[in-house]
Design an enzyme around this catalytic site. Structure first.
Site, PDB file in Angstrom:
ATOM      1  N   SER A 169       0.897  -1.074  -0.095  1.00  0.00           N
ATOM      2  CA  SER A 169      -0.145  -0.216   0.066  1.00  0.00           C
ATOM      3  C   SER A 169       0.856   1.343   0.011  1.00  0.00           C
ATOM      4  O   SER A 169       0.428   2.321  -0.259  1.00  0.00           O
ATOM      5  CB  SER A 169      -0.770   0.149   1.236  1.00  0.00           C
ATOM      6  OG  SER A 169      -0.218  -0.112   2.333  1.00  0.00           O
ATOM      7  N   ASP A 413      -3.023   6.554  12.088  1.00  0.00           N
ATOM      8  CA  ASP A 413      -2.218   5.642  11.133  1.00  0.00           C
ATOM      9  C   ASP A 413      -1.056   6.378  11.233  1.00  0.00           C
ATOM     10  O   ASP A 413      -0.948   7.574  10.573  1.00  0.00           O
ATOM     11  CB  ASP A 413      -3.062   5.580   9.884  1.00  0.00           C
ATOM     12  CG  ASP A 413      -2.322   4.677   8.944  1.00  0.00           C
ATOM     13  OD1 ASP A 413      -1.056   4.751   8.708  1.00  0.00           O
ATOM     14  OD2 ASP A 413      -3.016   4.453   7.854  1.00  0.00           O
ATOM     15  N   HIS A 416       0.852   5.348   6.663  1.00  0.00           N
ATOM     16  CA  HIS A 416       0.727   5.785   5.542  1.00  0.00           C
ATOM     17  C   HIS A 416       0.894   7.259   5.424  1.00  0.00           C
ATOM     18  O   HIS A 416       0.881   7.940   6.482  1.00  0.00           O
ATOM     19  CB  HIS A 416      -0.623   5.600   4.966  1.00  0.00           C
ATOM     20  CG  HIS A 416      -0.935   3.944   4.831  1.00  0.00           C
ATOM     21  ND1 HIS A 416      -1.248   3.073   5.845  1.00  0.00           N
ATOM     22  CD2 HIS A 416      -0.578   3.228   3.730  1.00  0.00           C
ATOM     23  CE1 HIS A 416      -1.312   1.742   5.412  1.00  0.00           C
ATOM     24  NE2 HIS A 416      -0.883   2.069   4.182  1.00  0.00           N
TER      25      HIS A 416
END
Ligand SMILES: *[C@@H]1O[C@H](CO)[C@@H](O)[C@H](O)[C@H]1NC(C)=O
Ligand SMILES: *[C@@H]1O[C@H](CO)[C@@H](O)[C@H](O)[C@H]1NC(C)=O
Ligand SMILES: *[C@@H]1O[C@H](CO)[C@@H](O)[C@H](O)[C@H]1NC(C)=O
Ligand SMILES: *[C@@H]1O[C@H](CO)[C@@H](O)[C@H](O)[C@H]1NC(C)=O
Length: 437
Positions: A169, A413, A416
């Site tokens: 990702s 998070d 990311h």
């Protein structure tokens, strides 16, 4: 018979003169040798880029075509790489070693709301991030400058070609950043983005070019390969299985790989010998570094077999660091990336969110590849950017509990990155290494 004295006055002079001549010849040869050996450095010292502060100028503007020809004639291998337009004036300058500089004029390179391709996990402003400071930092290498990203140049070079990002990702984020950097110069109706299982394809029709992303978080076949359902805690990777995914990468002209986080986020790495379909599975546990080295060697073999060093380029983005542990940068309150609004200034900073040993494995294994693999060594420069993560400002897939809402850091998070943001710099570095290796 009496021997004549050997050194009559005239013959002594002769010997002296010939010795002098030999010394002169040696001196001239030495000077020639040194200037051939260090000629680049001399020129570098004299180059206007070091005399004037030209940090803001895009590198190519300073190069005449003649200069590029000269560089090529010097037989430098780097200049012979496909896509290369020339060498940077500062040979030997490490683009990955530098500092972040505030730049409110030229950044961000695009607006979040102007790029419809950013997935909702990365649109931080749309999801309520109160600050925008993270968008205004420019990477400044020590001793040289990054060439300015030129979307026209990039797209022209991709005419009739395929570029592909392969990995997890984080690599998808870098892929989307590239699409965002390019799409604004393509008219509406001449571009599209489609997803087929593990493959996402952005097409620039007028250029007959595609920029693609292929999901393969371990590069090798694994039990986490499903593009949608891949949250398994027990990671199993199949030894020697790179062709399972690799057949989908064949024929690309520029490929950008990554793989890291999945190797360190499970409990252990289990390596499957044989196939997933076998009833009796032969599974062994390997220390992460050993498993990673095995996979990187598989990758090199795949690259050597399938990529043409005369026509194609191979990049590998090093580990993307995480910021889950505030103690790394001296936050004693148990925090993490949540609420962080400024980069870390300590140039020696290296947090617990990136394993140095695995970076060393990349350097070691790729240096032996017969087809050049350009390492985008973004780990340390990204580790300064505790402010650049998506934190809580992203689409949440399941509703948050009252406990989570009470303590936002608990669900932040710190893996990311918001777009626009840090990952645009990864592509600027890729751009620099592609055209001015
Ligand atoms: C960008 O690249 C194109 C094509 O190579 C070139 O014509 C143009 O001058 C470049 N723009 C800048 C700002 O360097
Ligand atoms: C378009 O690009 C592909 C490679 O991606 C190439 O095989 C094909 O020949 C190109 N088509 C045209 C019309 O240029
Ligand atoms: C985050 O920042 C806000 C405003 O500066 C502050 O009120 C809050 O306590 C901070 N939260 C944490 C977990 O640091
Ligand atoms: C990557 O860069 C770091 C500094 O940012 C350096 O210490 C390391 O040696 C580099 N690694 C490789 C493999 O180039």
């Amino acid at each position: 018979m009496k021997l004549k004295p050997l050194a009559s006055s005239s013959s002594t002079a002769l010997i002296r003169r010939s010795r002098l001549f030999i010394y002169l010849v040696i001196l001239v040869v030495f000077i020639l040798f040194v200037s051939v050996l260090y000629g680049e450095d001399f020129r570098c010292l004299l180059s206007p880029r070091l005399l004037a502060d030209t940090a803001e100028l895009p590198l190519p503007a300073l190069r005449t075509d003649q200069k590029m020809e000269d560089d090529r004639e010097e037989g430098d291998e780097a200049a012979a790489l496909p896509f290369a337009l020339g060498l940077t004036a500062e040979r030997g300058c490490d683009l990955f070693n530098g500092r972040w500089e505030r730049d409110e004029l030229a950044r961000p390179l695009y607006q979040e709301s102007d790029c419809p391709y950013i997935q909702p996990q990365l649109t931080c402003q749309e999801h309520g991030r109160p600050d925008r400071g993270y968008q205004f930092w420019r990477w400044q290498p020590h001793g040289c400058s990054l060439p300015r990203f030129n979307a026209t140049q990039m797209l022209e070079s991709l005419r009739g070609k395929r570029m592909m990002y392969v990995g997890d990702s984080l690599n998808r984020g870098q892929y989307v950043s590239m699409v965002c950097l390019l799409h604004s110069i393509i008219p509406e109706g001449s571009k599209s983005m489609e997803t087929f299982d593990s493959l996402t394809v952005f097409t620039a029709k007028d250029y007959n070019a595609t920029i693609e992303f292929y999901w393969a978080p371990f590069l090798l076949e694994s039990n986490s390969d499903n593009a949608v359902i891949h949250r398994v805690s027990d990671r199993i990777i199949r030894k020697g299985s790179i062709n399972k995914h690799g057949r989908h990468w064949k024929g690309v002209d520029i490929v950008v790989f990554n793989t890291y986080l999945w190797w360190v986020s499970g409990d252990t790495n289990k390596i499957l010998r044989g196939s997933f379909e076998d009833k009796e599975k032969d599974i062994v546990e390997l220390p992460t570094d050993d498993a990673y080295r095995m996979a990187m060697k598989s990758l090199v073999r795949w690259v050597e077999k399938n990529m043409d060093p005369k026509k194609t380029r191979v990049f590998f983005t090093s580990m993307s660091p995480t910021h889950g542990n505030g103690a790394d940068w001296g936050d004693t309150s148990g925090g993490n990336c949540y609420n962080q609004t400024t980069p870390i200034e300590d140039p020696d900073y290296w947090g617990s969110g990136a394993r140095k040993s695995m970076l060393a494995i990349l350097g070691e294994v790729f240096s032996k590849s017969r087809v050049p693999i350009t390492l985008l060594n973004i780990t340390q420069l990204s580790s300064y950017r505790k402010d650049a993560h998506t934190m809580i400002y992203k689409k949440q897939w399941s509703p948050l509990t009252p406990e989570q809402l009470e303590n936002p850091a608990s669900y932040a998070d710190c893996v990311h990155w918001c777009l626009p943001g840090l990952q645009d710099t990864w592509n600027e570095l890729m751009f620099a290494k592609l055209f001015y290796p």
